[in-house]
Design a protein around this motif. Sequence first.
Motif, short mmCIF file in Angstrom:
data_model
loop_
_atom_site.label_atom_id
_atom_site.label_comp_id
_atom_site.label_asym_id
_atom_site.label_seq_id
_atom_site.Cartn_x
_atom_site.Cartn_y
_atom_site.Cartn_z
N TRP A 153 36.63 56.64 -43.28
CA TRP A 153 37.30 55.58 -44.04
C TRP A 153 37.68 56.08 -45.43
O TRP A 153 36.94 56.83 -46.05
N GLU A 154 38.85 55.65 -45.91
CA GLU A 154 39.31 56.03 -47.24
C GLU A 154 39.22 54.82 -48.17
O GLU A 154 39.81 53.77 -47.89
N SER A 155 38.52 54.98 -49.27
CA SER A 155 38.33 53.87 -50.20
C SER A 155 39.50 53.69 -51.16
O SER A 155 39.62 52.64 -51.81
N ASP A 156 40.36 54.71 -51.27
CA ASP A 156 41.51 54.66 -52.20
C ASP A 156 41.07 54.31 -53.62
O ASP A 156 41.73 53.55 -54.33
N GLY A 157 39.94 54.86 -54.01
CA GLY A 157 39.48 54.70 -55.38
C GLY A 157 38.70 53.43 -55.66
O GLY A 157 38.22 53.23 -56.78
N ARG A 158 38.55 52.57 -54.67
CA ARG A 158 37.80 51.34 -54.89
C ARG A 158 36.31 51.62 -55.05
O ARG A 158 35.77 52.49 -54.38
N LEU A 159 35.67 50.85 -55.93
CA LEU A 159 34.23 50.96 -56.14
C LEU A 159 33.57 49.63 -55.84
O LEU A 159 34.17 48.57 -56.05
N PHE A 160 32.33 49.69 -55.36
CA PHE A 160 31.60 48.50 -54.93
C PHE A 160 30.26 48.43 -55.64
O PHE A 160 29.70 49.43 -56.10
N ASP A 161 29.75 47.20 -55.71
CA ASP A 161 28.44 46.96 -56.32
C ASP A 161 27.29 47.13 -55.33
O ASP A 161 26.14 47.31 -55.74
N ALA A 162 27.60 47.05 -54.06
CA ALA A 162 26.57 47.21 -53.03
C ALA A 162 27.22 47.70 -51.75
O ALA A 162 28.38 47.38 -51.47
N LEU A 163 26.47 48.48 -51.00
CA LEU A 163 26.85 48.88 -49.65
C LEU A 163 25.72 48.43 -48.73
O LEU A 163 24.55 48.77 -48.98
N VAL A 164 26.08 47.67 -47.71
CA VAL A 164 25.08 47.18 -46.76
C VAL A 164 25.47 47.57 -45.35
O VAL A 164 26.63 47.85 -45.06
N SER A 165 24.48 47.55 -44.49
CA SER A 165 24.72 47.83 -43.08
C SER A 165 23.60 47.19 -42.28
O SER A 165 22.44 47.60 -42.41
N GLY A 166 23.92 46.19 -41.49
CA GLY A 166 22.94 45.49 -40.68
C GLY A 166 23.03 45.90 -39.23
O GLY A 166 24.03 45.64 -38.57
N GLN A 167 22.01 46.58 -38.74
CA GLN A 167 21.90 46.94 -37.33
C GLN A 167 22.97 47.95 -36.90
O GLN A 167 23.28 48.06 -35.72
N THR A 168 23.51 48.73 -37.86
CA THR A 168 24.61 49.64 -37.49
C THR A 168 24.47 51.05 -38.03
O THR A 168 25.15 51.95 -37.51
N GLY A 203 24.48 52.26 -60.54
CA GLY A 203 23.66 51.06 -60.42
C GLY A 203 23.89 50.30 -59.14
O GLY A 203 23.20 49.32 -58.87
N GLY A 204 24.88 50.74 -58.34
CA GLY A 204 25.18 50.07 -57.08
C GLY A 204 24.03 50.16 -56.10
O GLY A 204 23.34 51.19 -56.01
N ARG A 205 23.83 49.10 -55.35
CA ARG A 205 22.71 48.97 -54.43
C ARG A 205 23.10 49.42 -53.03
O ARG A 205 24.18 49.09 -52.54
N PRO A 212 29.28 41.33 -57.50
CA PRO A 212 29.46 40.66 -56.21
C PRO A 212 30.22 41.44 -55.15
O PRO A 212 30.30 40.99 -54.01
N GLU A 213 30.78 42.60 -55.50
CA GLU A 213 31.64 43.32 -54.55
C GLU A 213 30.77 44.14 -53.59
O GLU A 213 30.08 45.07 -54.00
N VAL A 214 30.84 43.78 -52.31
CA VAL A 214 29.98 44.39 -51.29
C VAL A 214 30.83 45.03 -50.21
O VAL A 214 31.79 44.43 -49.71
N LEU A 215 30.46 46.24 -49.81
CA LEU A 215 31.06 46.92 -48.67
C LEU A 215 30.09 46.81 -47.50
O LEU A 215 28.95 47.27 -47.59
#
Length: 278
Positions: A109-124, A144-146, A58-61
């Motif tokens: 941007w610095e993620s500081d080691g965080r990982l996400f399950d998905a990266l999305v970008s709408g109109q940007t 496996g991240g989307r 569920p973790e989305v950037l």
Amino acid sequence: MPTMPSTSGNPTSGSTIETHRYRAVAESFGVDPAAYDRWRPRYPRDLIERIRTTSPGPEVLDVGIGTGIVARQLRDSGARVTGVEPDARMAGFARAEGFVVEEATIEHWESDGRLFDALVSGQTWHWVEPVSGAAKAKQVLRPGGRVAVFWNAGDAPEEINEAFADAFARAVPDWPTPTDCTPPPASVWYNAMVDRTAEGFRSVGGFGEAERWQDSWDQSYTRDEYLALLPTQGMLTRASAEQTAAVLEAVGRAIDRLGGTFDMHYVTTTMATVRTTG
């Protein structure tokens, strides 16, 4: 709907579209975040569900979270969304909607080691340098991240588009690219952006083959609704009140000639890929 012109050459060629260089335009949408949030179209429910069901968690950037339009739709589907947004005005609006938003361009941007399950970008994503953006996605997505980068492309009737183009050329003659040509359909511009985006992800490696998803839908507009939407577009967010008024007057007359309402056909085009272990 007006679209961002290419910087040079063939406007259908993804290699010529370098909108990420227009930082002043990219960071101008926060001039009226409430209007942006009210009038910008949402995204197809099927697309949101596809993103959620093909992501490993569920973790989305949300890159360029803006006012939270995409983020709210994802949150409603069960996602936990973190936003990255360079415009403090837009970031403040999204925070008021309950999101964690960090102010930066994705490239810096610095993620500081965080990982996400998905990266999305709408109109940007067209405001993102494609290789640097893909490299950051590679860094912050778990295997496996989307990735789902998408655009709404809508074309008003020809009479309305012509009225906009003519009025804009007269009212805003110092726009940084020529406006004396008939623009291609909006979907052509955004398909070129998808091509350029896919090239960026291929170049950094670590992702599966890029997919292209398309969702079609229609939306009706009254005269007042469309005239409220237009100033949230990048070709008018930096125009003066007088310039904007001249464009809206011309477009309003064109809508009146069509009976005061019209239907806009939208195509939402998505570049999707998956983070591999490579």
